[in-house]
Motif scaffolding. Structure first.
Motif, mmCIF file in Angstrom:
data_model
loop_
_atom_site.group_PDB
_atom_site.id
_atom_site.type_symbol
_atom_site.label_atom_id
_atom_site.label_comp_id
_atom_site.label_asym_id
_atom_site.label_seq_id
_atom_site.Cartn_x
_atom_site.Cartn_y
_atom_site.Cartn_z
ATOM 1 N N GLU A 112 20.305 -43.970 26.100
ATOM 2 C CA GLU A 112 21.294 -43.128 26.771
ATOM 3 C C GLU A 112 20.645 -41.872 27.349
ATOM 4 N N ALA A 113 19.742 -41.267 26.600
ATOM 5 C CA ALA A 113 19.084 -40.037 27.061
ATOM 6 C C ALA A 113 18.160 -40.285 28.245
ATOM 7 N N GLU A 143 17.530 -38.617 20.892
ATOM 8 C CA GLU A 143 18.845 -38.177 20.418
ATOM 9 C C GLU A 143 18.648 -37.472 19.087
ATOM 10 N N ALA A 198 12.573 -39.917 25.636
ATOM 11 C CA ALA A 198 14.015 -39.675 25.626
ATOM 12 C C ALA A 198 14.502 -39.794 24.191
ATOM 13 N N TYR A 250 14.225 -36.704 15.611
ATOM 14 C CA TYR A 250 15.057 -37.349 16.622
ATOM 15 C C TYR A 250 14.773 -38.836 16.586
ATOM 16 N N SER A 290 16.218 -42.814 22.485
ATOM 17 C CA SER A 290 17.563 -43.037 23.006
ATOM 18 C C SER A 290 17.527 -43.578 24.428
ATOM 19 N N ARG A 336 26.038 -34.636 18.582
ATOM 20 C CA ARG A 336 24.638 -35.006 18.804
ATOM 21 C C ARG A 336 24.150 -34.353 20.082
ATOM 22 N N THR A 337 22.842 -34.327 20.236
ATOM 23 C CA THR A 337 22.220 -33.710 21.392
ATOM 24 C C THR A 337 21.204 -34.679 21.977
ATOM 25 N N LEU A 338 21.288 -34.897 23.281
ATOM 26 C CA LEU A 338 20.347 -35.770 23.975
ATOM 27 C C LEU A 338 19.310 -34.918 24.694
#
Length: 184
Positions: free
Chosen positions: A169-170, A140, A138, A164, A167, A127-129
Motif C-alpha cells: 500500500e505504501a 507501514e 515502502a 516497520y 507495505s 498506522r503510518t505509511l
C-alpha cells in the motif's frame, strides 16, 4: 488537535464523530480541533447540504455547533477530512496545516541520492505509511506520531530502528510537489 476514528466508507462513524460531545456528555466547545478522515461522498453530501462558507482547503458549514465553532470539510491531496474549527483558536488554515504535516514529503539530507533522501509519509487512523523514494523502501508503522512530536522525526525514528513492516500500500505513495528539508 486530536484525530478521531476514520469515517471513510462509514457514514455512521462520521455522525458519531460529529456528535461525540453529545454522545459522551461533554461541552460542545471541547470538539474544537478534533478531526477525522472522511470520503468524497460525505464531503460532497455536506457541500451540497447548505450554502457553504468557503475557506482554505475546503468549506465550513454555515450552521454552527456553538458560538463560532463549525464543522469544516477539507481536501488534502487525494484525501478528505472533517473537523471542528472556529475563527480564533483553531482556524481552518491551522487544521489544514496540521493535516498537511501528517501527509508530507520531506528530505532528510542523508546522501542516499545526490538530491538527498526523499520520503513521503501518510498518517492514517492507527498506522503510518512511508515511501523512501531514494532507496525504494515502502513501509507501514503501527501507530501514529504522539502529540507534540514532529511526525517526520517519529517516522524516521521507527524507520531507522527497523520498527516497520514492508507495505505494498505504501508503494503507491507519490512524491509530493513540495519537499520540505528537515533536520533529524
Amino acid at each position: 488537535m486530536q484525530q478521531l476514528p476514520s469515517a471513510r466508507d462509514n457514514r455512521s462513524q462520521h455522525f458519531a464523530n460529529l456528535n461525540q460531545y453529545r454522545n459522551e456528555g461533554f461541552p460542545a466547545v471541547k470538539m474544537l480541533g478534533r478531526f477525522w478522515m472522511i470520503d468524497e461522498t460525505i464531503y460532497e453530501e455536506f457541500l451540497n447540504m447548505l450554502p457553504p462558507a468557503y475557506c482554505a482547503g475546503g468549506f465550513r458549514m454555515i450552521e454552527k455547533l456553538t458560538d463560532d465553532i463549525s464543522a469544516t470539510f477539507l481536501k488534502v491531496g487525494a484525501h478528505y477530512w472533517c473537523g471542528y474549527t472556529d475563527r480564533e483558536t483553531v482556524e481552518p488554515h491551522r487544521l489544514l496545516n496540521h493535516i498537511h504535516k501528517l501527509n508530507a514529503t520531506f528530505n532528510t539530507g542523508r546522501l542516499y541520492q545526490p538530491e538527498g533522501q526523499i520520503i513521503t509519509m501518510q498518517v492514517l487512523d492507527d498506522r503510518t505509511l512511508f515511501m523512501d523514494h531514494s532507496r525504494g523502501i515502502a513501509g507501514e508503522i503501527q501507530g501514529t506520531p504522539p502529540q507534540g512530536m514532529q511526525p517526520h522525526v517519529w517516522v524516521m525514528n521507527r524507520y531507522d530502528h527497523n520498527q516497520y513492516r514492508m507495505s505494498v500500500e505504501a508503494m503507491a505513495l507519490q512524491r509530493g510537489e513540495e519537499v520540505t528539508k528537515v533536520k533529524l
